[in-house]
Write an enzyme that holds these catalytic residues in place. Sequence first.
Site, PDB file in Angstrom:
ATOM      1  N   LYS A   1      14.045  39.479 100.914  1.00  0.00           N
ATOM      2  CA  LYS A   1      14.941  40.283 100.081  1.00  0.00           C
ATOM      3  C   LYS A   1      16.361  39.833 100.325  1.00  0.00           C
ATOM      4  O   LYS A   1      16.692  39.359 101.423  1.00  0.00           O
ATOM      5  CB  LYS A   1      14.818  41.764 100.451  1.00  0.00           C
ATOM      6  CG  LYS A   1      15.351  42.708  99.393  1.00  0.00           C
ATOM      7  CD  LYS A   1      14.431  42.724  98.182  1.00  0.00           C
ATOM      8  CE  LYS A   1      14.371  44.047  97.483  1.00  0.00           C
ATOM      9  NZ  LYS A   1      13.105  44.233  96.789  1.00  0.00           N
TER      10      LYS A   1
HETATM   11  N1  GLU Z   1      12.509  43.368  93.233  1.00  0.00           N
HETATM   12  C1  GLU Z   1      11.133  43.578  92.894  1.00  0.00           C
HETATM   13  C2  GLU Z   1      10.432  44.356  93.994  1.00  0.00           C
HETATM   14  O1  GLU Z   1      11.057  45.058  94.764  1.00  0.00           O
HETATM   15  C3  GLU Z   1      10.421  42.298  92.483  1.00  0.00           C
HETATM   16  C4  GLU Z   1      10.385  41.215  93.502  1.00  0.00           C
HETATM   17  C5  GLU Z   1       9.838  39.889  92.980  1.00  0.00           C
HETATM   18  O2  GLU Z   1       9.493  39.787  91.837  1.00  0.00           O
HETATM   19  O3  GLU Z   1       9.795  38.964  93.800  1.00  0.00           O
HETATM   20  O4  GLU Z   1       9.240  44.355  94.099  1.00  0.00           O
END
Ligand code: GLU
Length: 417
Positions: A106
């Site tokens: 993240k």
């Molecule tokens: N931000 C989204 C989540 O929290 C998607 C992450 C992604 O597609 O890698 O799952």
Amino acid sequence: MADEVNPFESLQEQVDDAAAHVDVDPGVIERLKHPERVLETNLAVEMDDGALEVFHAYRSQFNGVRGPYKGGIRYHPQVTRDEVKALSGWMAVKCAVADIPYGGGKGGIEVDPDAYSASELERITRSFATELQPFVGEDRDIPAPDVNTGQREMNWIKDTYETLENTTEPGVVTGKAVESGGSEGRVEATGRSVMLTAREAFDALGKDIEGATVAVQGYGNVGSIAARLLEDIGARVVAVSDSSGAPYDPEGLDARAAKRTKDETGNVVDLDSPQTLTNDELLTLDVDLLVPAALENAIDETLAHEVSADIVVEGANGPLTPEADGVLTGQNVHVFPDVLANAGGVTVSYFEWVQNRQRFYWSEQRVNDELETVIVDAFDALREVFEERDVPNRRVAAYVLAIERIARSAEASGVWP
Ligand code: GLU
């Protein structure tokens, strides 16, 4: 909102809660309580007036045993290092629950995107992408959208990376626009998995979703699409909200009209409705289904005592504090956790990455069908753990499932050096 709850401590508590129910090497458990590494960087970016401004930014790579690190990048004034670390851990659990071949990652930039022009945001994004370049890649770490980021930012990241690497590698980032190598169905995917989870939940509990009352907190990409898709399968959306407030109609609102209002005025509260509630009032409405789809810590211990919904399906990441989770378990509220319910986003990111690597693109129907298979399989796997093991709630079941899957991969790989 319980600002004082540190999401990283919540993650560690959630791993500990599940550890009591698994037969896994304590060293592997300890590993799953910390990211493998965190990039912290300060971006000096030129503003439109020529001044330089510095932005704090982070990328946490949580666990790589099941595949490349994977997860979004958020733009928010309250982004912190610990928040990003927690979110990366939740991604590792989510990818394991969905059984897609990724670890967790993240990123975030401490920025209020509303305060900057599009060209300033482009320079901020490209500056972050430049810092990320040595750490990311199709087989290394794959960013995606998260709070306040979308196709535009992902297209910039892809373009920056490909320019620096002098190559074409669209799978370095997912959530791109279709014309930039994105996948059909990606924008809708997170809201779609919320709807699918709710549908399966009602079915498993012997309840009818047709006519069920629903309250949705947060009307961004996740909340607005979940509301629309829930309406499409017959549910009655009675309240929705954003930071401006919550229009409420016990007879049912129109989810599409609410989205149009939000697009036009910026505030969902401008929707014509008989009553307006606060976010906390929405969260405590006596509805069949509550979907918190805003930010983490939306429901703390105090508010949890007032939650009257029968079923909670988490659209946001970490909307319940661990204490709130305990209270809801005690009140027999059925909570279907984020790591299952919002896994649709990363699942269709996985499909996008597969398509990018094969340079072969799928129809929207195929994307939606494959997504349904992944979410229903994950739901069933979680249900089996919940029903057959002595675990207190479905979040612990999800963590048990994920930790066992990650531990099995770690064991198969061995330890190096
Ligand atoms: N931000 C989204 C989540 O929290 C998607 C992450 C992604 O597609 O890698 O799952």
